[in-house]
Design a protein around this motif. Structure first.
Motif, PDB file in Angstrom:
ATOM      1  N   ASP A 201     -53.754   8.432 -44.315  1.00 34.32           N
ATOM      2  CA  ASP A 201     -53.820   7.679 -45.566  1.00 34.32           C
ATOM      3  C   ASP A 201     -52.565   7.949 -46.391  1.00 34.32           C
ATOM      4  OD1 ASP A 201     -54.664   7.631 -48.638  1.00 34.32           O
ATOM      5  OD2 ASP A 201     -55.940   6.239 -47.513  1.00 34.32           O
ATOM      6  N   PRO A 202     -51.980   6.922 -47.013  1.00 37.45           N
ATOM      7  CA  PRO A 202     -50.777   7.139 -47.825  1.00 37.45           C
ATOM      8  C   PRO A 202     -50.952   8.171 -48.936  1.00 37.45           C
ATOM      9  CG  PRO A 202     -51.040   4.816 -47.387  1.00 37.45           C
ATOM     10  CD  PRO A 202     -52.283   5.486 -46.882  1.00 37.45           C
ATOM     11  N   GLY A 203     -52.183   8.422 -49.312  1.00 36.76           N
ATOM     12  CA  GLY A 203     -52.414   9.421 -50.348  1.00 36.76           C
ATOM     13  C   GLY A 203     -52.528  10.838 -49.820  1.00 36.76           C
ATOM     14  N   SER A 204     -52.377  11.016 -48.505  1.00 35.36           N
ATOM     15  CA  SER A 204     -52.560  12.333 -47.898  1.00 35.36           C
ATOM     16  C   SER A 204     -51.270  13.133 -47.848  1.00 35.36           C
ATOM     17  CB  SER A 204     -53.109  12.173 -46.477  1.00 35.36           C
ATOM     18  OG  SER A 204     -52.135  11.561 -45.638  1.00 35.36           O
ATOM     19  N   LYS A 205     -51.420  14.436 -47.651  1.00 35.33           N
ATOM     20  CA  LYS A 205     -50.268  15.326 -47.532  1.00 35.33           C
ATOM     21  C   LYS A 205     -49.476  15.020 -46.265  1.00 35.33           C
ATOM     22  CE  LYS A 205     -48.972  20.212 -47.178  1.00 35.33           C
ATOM     23  NZ  LYS A 205     -49.481  21.616 -47.129  1.00 35.33           N
ATOM     24  N   SER A 206     -50.185  14.749 -45.160  1.00 31.25           N
ATOM     25  CA  SER A 206     -49.488  14.479 -43.897  1.00 31.25           C
ATOM     26  C   SER A 206     -48.634  13.217 -43.989  1.00 31.25           C
ATOM     27  CB  SER A 206     -50.495  14.357 -42.752  1.00 31.25           C
ATOM     28  OG  SER A 206     -51.427  13.329 -42.999  1.00 31.25           O
ATOM     29  N   PHE A 207     -49.119  12.198 -44.713  1.00 30.56           N
ATOM     30  CA  PHE A 207     -48.299  10.998 -44.881  1.00 30.56           C
ATOM     31  C   PHE A 207     -47.085  11.305 -45.744  1.00 30.56           C
ATOM     32  CE2 PHE A 207     -46.830   7.066 -46.708  1.00 30.56           C
ATOM     33  CZ  PHE A 207     -46.902   6.180 -45.654  1.00 30.56           C
ATOM     34  N   ARG A 208     -47.273  12.082 -46.793  1.00 31.62           N
ATOM     35  CA  ARG A 208     -46.152  12.425 -47.671  1.00 31.62           C
ATOM     36  C   ARG A 208     -45.043  13.127 -46.890  1.00 31.62           C
ATOM     37  NH1 ARG A 208     -48.354  16.062 -51.202  1.00 31.62           N
ATOM     38  NH2 ARG A 208     -47.403  17.835 -50.143  1.00 31.62           N
ATOM     39  N   GLU A 209     -45.417  14.068 -46.024  1.00 33.57           N
ATOM     40  CA  GLU A 209     -44.412  14.787 -45.242  1.00 33.57           C
ATOM     41  C   GLU A 209     -43.716  13.870 -44.248  1.00 33.57           C
ATOM     42  OE1 GLU A 209     -43.381  17.823 -46.051  1.00 33.57           O
ATOM     43  OE2 GLU A 209     -44.786  17.469 -47.698  1.00 33.57           O
ATOM     44  N   ALA A 210     -44.478  12.958 -43.642  1.00 30.62           N
ATOM     45  CA  ALA A 210     -43.880  12.003 -42.710  1.00 30.62           C
ATOM     46  C   ALA A 210     -42.914  11.067 -43.437  1.00 30.62           C
ATOM     47  CB  ALA A 210     -44.976  11.202 -42.013  1.00 30.62           C
ATOM     48  N   LEU A 211     -43.288  10.658 -44.645  1.00 35.22           N
ATOM     49  CA  LEU A 211     -42.427   9.771 -45.426  1.00 35.22           C
ATOM     50  C   LEU A 211     -41.160  10.499 -45.864  1.00 35.22           C
ATOM     51  CD1 LEU A 211     -42.156   6.952 -46.648  1.00 35.22           C
ATOM     52  CD2 LEU A 211     -43.234   7.827 -48.726  1.00 35.22           C
ATOM     53  N   ARG A 212     -41.293  11.753 -46.255  1.00 29.66           N
ATOM     54  CA  ARG A 212     -40.117  12.533 -46.647  1.00 29.66           C
ATOM     55  C   ARG A 212     -39.124  12.633 -45.483  1.00 29.66           C
ATOM     56  NH1 ARG A 212     -39.965  16.236 -50.539  1.00 29.66           N
ATOM     57  NH2 ARG A 212     -42.243  16.518 -50.462  1.00 29.66           N
ATOM     58  N   GLU A 213     -39.665  12.847 -44.291  1.00 26.45           N
ATOM     59  CA  GLU A 213     -38.804  12.994 -43.117  1.00 26.45           C
ATOM     60  C   GLU A 213     -38.033  11.723 -42.817  1.00 26.45           C
ATOM     61  OE1 GLU A 213     -39.200  14.768 -38.610  1.00 26.45           O
ATOM     62  OE2 GLU A 213     -40.780  13.405 -39.312  1.00 26.45           O
ATOM     63  N   VAL A 214     -38.727  10.568 -42.785  1.00 27.88           N
ATOM     64  CA  VAL A 214     -38.032   9.332 -42.447  1.00 27.88           C
ATOM     65  C   VAL A 214     -37.073   8.918 -43.557  1.00 27.88           C
ATOM     66  CG1 VAL A 214     -39.764   7.707 -43.360  1.00 27.88           C
ATOM     67  CG2 VAL A 214     -38.358   7.040 -41.417  1.00 27.88           C
ATOM     68  N   LYS A 215     -37.389   9.253 -44.796  1.00 27.15           N
ATOM     69  CA  LYS A 215     -36.478   8.949 -45.897  1.00 27.15           C
ATOM     70  C   LYS A 215     -35.166   9.699 -45.733  1.00 27.15           C
ATOM     71  CE  LYS A 215     -35.831   9.458 -50.894  1.00 27.15           C
ATOM     72  NZ  LYS A 215     -36.361  10.045 -52.147  1.00 27.15           N
ATOM     73  N   GLU A 216     -35.257  10.977 -45.377  1.00 28.25           N
ATOM     74  CA  GLU A 216     -34.059  11.804 -45.267  1.00 28.25           C
ATOM     75  C   GLU A 216     -33.283  11.541 -43.979  1.00 28.25           C
ATOM     76  OE1 GLU A 216     -35.561  15.755 -45.639  1.00 28.25           O
ATOM     77  OE2 GLU A 216     -35.912  15.592 -47.807  1.00 28.25           O
ATOM     78  N   LEU A 217     -34.028  11.263 -42.897  1.00 33.01           N
ATOM     79  CA  LEU A 217     -33.394  11.158 -41.584  1.00 33.01           C
ATOM     80  C   LEU A 217     -33.042   9.724 -41.199  1.00 33.01           C
ATOM     81  CD1 LEU A 217     -32.625  13.139 -39.327  1.00 33.01           C
ATOM     82  CD2 LEU A 217     -34.887  12.763 -38.325  1.00 33.01           C
ATOM     83  N   GLY A 218     -33.825   8.748 -41.690  1.00 30.59           N
ATOM     84  CA  GLY A 218     -33.650   7.383 -41.221  1.00 30.59           C
ATOM     85  C   GLY A 218     -32.942   6.451 -42.175  1.00 30.59           C
ATOM     86  N   GLY A 219     -32.499   6.951 -43.325  1.00 24.27           N
ATOM     87  CA  GLY A 219     -31.806   6.091 -44.275  1.00 24.27           C
ATOM     88  C   GLY A 219     -30.428   5.673 -43.800  1.00 24.27           C
ATOM     89  N   LYS A 220     -30.001   4.521 -44.234  1.00 27.37           N
ATOM     90  CA  LYS A 220     -28.679   4.027 -43.837  1.00 27.37           C
ATOM     91  C   LYS A 220     -27.578   5.001 -44.260  1.00 27.37           C
ATOM     92  CE  LYS A 220     -27.839  -0.362 -43.793  1.00 27.37           C
ATOM     93  NZ  LYS A 220     -27.557  -1.793 -44.159  1.00 27.37           N
ATOM     94  N   LYS A 221     -27.776   5.672 -45.388  1.00 24.84           N
ATOM     95  CA  LYS A 221     -26.777   6.613 -45.889  1.00 24.84           C
ATOM     96  C   LYS A 221     -27.250   8.067 -45.753  1.00 24.84           C
ATOM     97  CE  LYS A 221     -25.068   3.228 -49.253  1.00 24.84           C
ATOM     98  NZ  LYS A 221     -24.848   2.933 -50.703  1.00 24.84           N
ATOM     99  N   SER A 222     -28.036   8.336 -44.740  1.00 28.97           N
ATOM    100  CA  SER A 222     -28.570   9.686 -44.533  1.00 28.97           C
ATOM    101  C   SER A 222     -27.453  10.719 -44.464  1.00 28.97           C
ATOM    102  CB  SER A 222     -29.382   9.740 -43.238  1.00 28.97           C
ATOM    103  OG  SER A 222     -29.742  11.068 -42.926  1.00 28.97           O
ATOM    104  N   GLN A 223     -27.680  11.834 -45.133  1.00 31.61           N
ATOM    105  CA  GLN A 223     -26.702  12.935 -45.140  1.00 31.61           C
ATOM    106  C   GLN A 223     -27.017  13.979 -44.075  1.00 31.61           C
ATOM    107  OE1 GLN A 223     -23.931  12.907 -47.337  1.00 31.61           O
ATOM    108  NE2 GLN A 223     -24.754  10.820 -47.508  1.00 31.61           N
TER     109      GLN A 223
END
Length: 422
Positions: A201-223
């Motif tokens: 569920d998007p409100g869960s901790k596991s979703f939050r961690e998965a979203l954090r990972e793809v945000k940092e790793l999969g962004g076009k301008k990922s550092q």
């Protein structure tokens, strides 16, 4: 030669030699598959349509050969008899030409050279009879799938509710193939046993961690994404106007078949199982996508404020490395296709450990080498995370589902015939 480095060099040289040897051996059946895959590129077919067409061809060839000289169980039951003098090449041409006329009528030039001798009025009687026999087998398969739901059209209204899929930038294309979850399965008994569990569920901790990972790793301008990870994401892209993910696995399987020196009946069975498993993997993946309607990372990050636990991850202008496909997120279809294919290949040759190299249409002059099928599908699943279009859990669950599908198909379809000793 006891020097470990020297041994590695020797093994690598042997491997390169085998690659060149396999590259030079292109048989008639492989040429037909290539012609069908070329149509996929030219017509920009979706992976699901691509694998449906190739499954029809692969199963038609398999059944044609095994009706003439039984070695494996056929996919369907037939009431037609093969000619007394059976010409393998002509029978394959009969299958291919009939299917080409029905599936790719605007691309018949791709197939004309392959079929011209067998279909010629001047051909001898055994050649003509074998061509007609292959045509009849493929006609029955077409009739068998004519109402399978592949051409059904249903309306699908995108949601705007928090956590649910909506059309994605930059092109906001309509949802692709929402009807595909209703397409008739090829080899699985029922879909329920092969469906992944619901996503977090998007409100869960596991979703939050998965979203954090793809945000940092999969962004076009990922550092933090490395150059190699960027290359991997692009290498396995397999988007429009390519052979698509199932086509990529047909390429790998062709190399395996050549390296293993498969005879025609073995090759035909391998590709019938391979493509049937991937066809069902697509149906299972699309059922999941339109069952759960999970939003893609691009919207989960841009609209993270819609969930209290995700608010700190919001970034309104975030973009993924790859363009987001036009269908819901969960599960990763590429992971599901790939695991199903890898399972068929590893079971067929009796081991997961197999040294192979594969190319990419994104980088035609570069390749990647793997020592096992499992290491290859692990990289493929991560490529979608590196590309910013899937969460890790979607990739992992796609692999699990694809493995189940491939295992069932291998164990239950096109079995070896028991030859009586009497």
């Amino acid at each position: 030669m006891n020097n470990p480095l020297s041994q590695k060099i020797l093994l690598f040289l042997i491997f390169l030699s085998s690659l060149e040897s396999a590259k030079g051996k292109t048989n008639f059946l492989s040429q037909w598959r290539t012609a069908f895959i070329d149509c996929v590129r030219e017509e920009s077919l979706s992976p699901n349509l691509m694998i449906r067409n190739l499954s029809l061809f692969s199963l038609a060839v398999h059944d044609t050969l095994n009706l003439a000289k039984p070695k494996y169980q056929t996919y369907l039951k037939y009431d037609i008899n093969p000619p007394l003098l059976f010409c393998e090449k002509s029978a394959i041409a009969g299958c291919g030409w009939n299917l080409a006329q029905n599936l790719h009528p605007a691309r018949l030039k791709n197939f004309s050279t392959l079929s011209k001798d067998a279909g010629s009025p001047d051909a001898n009687e055994s050649v003509k009879a074998s061509f007609l026999f292959g045509k009849k087998v493929s006609q029955k398969l077409l009739r068998h799938r004519i109402n399978d739901g592949a051409t059904t059209s249903i309306s699908y209204i995108s949601r705007t509710s928090p956590g649910l899929w909506r059309r994605t930038p930059n092109f906001y294309r309509p949802p692709e193939q929402p009807h595909w979850r209703k397409v008739t399965l090829w080899g699985l008994p029922k879909i329920q046993a092969f469906l992944p569990p619901p996503p977090p569920d998007p409100g869960s901790k596991s979703f939050r961690e998965a979203l954090r990972e793809v945000k940092e790793l999969g962004g076009k301008k990922s550092q933090i994404r490395t150059k190699e990870q960027t290359f991997i994401a692009l290498f396995w892209k397999d988007f429009s106007y390519t052979q698509t993910p199932p086509g990529h696995w047909n390429e790998i399987a062709t190399f395996v078949s050549k390296q293993q020196n498969f005879q025609l009946w073995e090759e035909a069975k391998l590709f019938a199982l391979l493509n049937m498993a991937m066809a069902d993997a697509g149906i299972v993946a699309w059922d999941c996508k339109y069952r759960y309607h999970l939003w893609r990372p691009i919207h989960a990050i841009r609209f993270a404020h819609e969930f209290k636990n995700l608010q700190k991850l919001q970034k309104p202008d975030w973009e993924p490395l790859l363009e987001t496909p036009a269908h819901p997120e969960y599960v990763s279809a590429h992971s599901c296709f790939s695991a199903a294919a890898a399972t068929i290949l590893s079971n067929t040759i009796g081991t997961d450990n197999f040294l192979f190299r594969t190319t990419s249409e994104e980088f035609p002059n570069q390749s990647r080498t793997f020592r096992s099928f499992s290491s290859c599908i692990d990289e493929i699943s991560k490529s979608r995370l590196f590309g910013g279009i899937h969460y890790r859990f979607s990739c992992n669950e796609g692999l699990i589902a694809g493995t189940k599908i491939g295992s069932f198909i291998y164990l239950n379809k096109l079995k070896n015939l028991t030859i009586s000793s009497k």
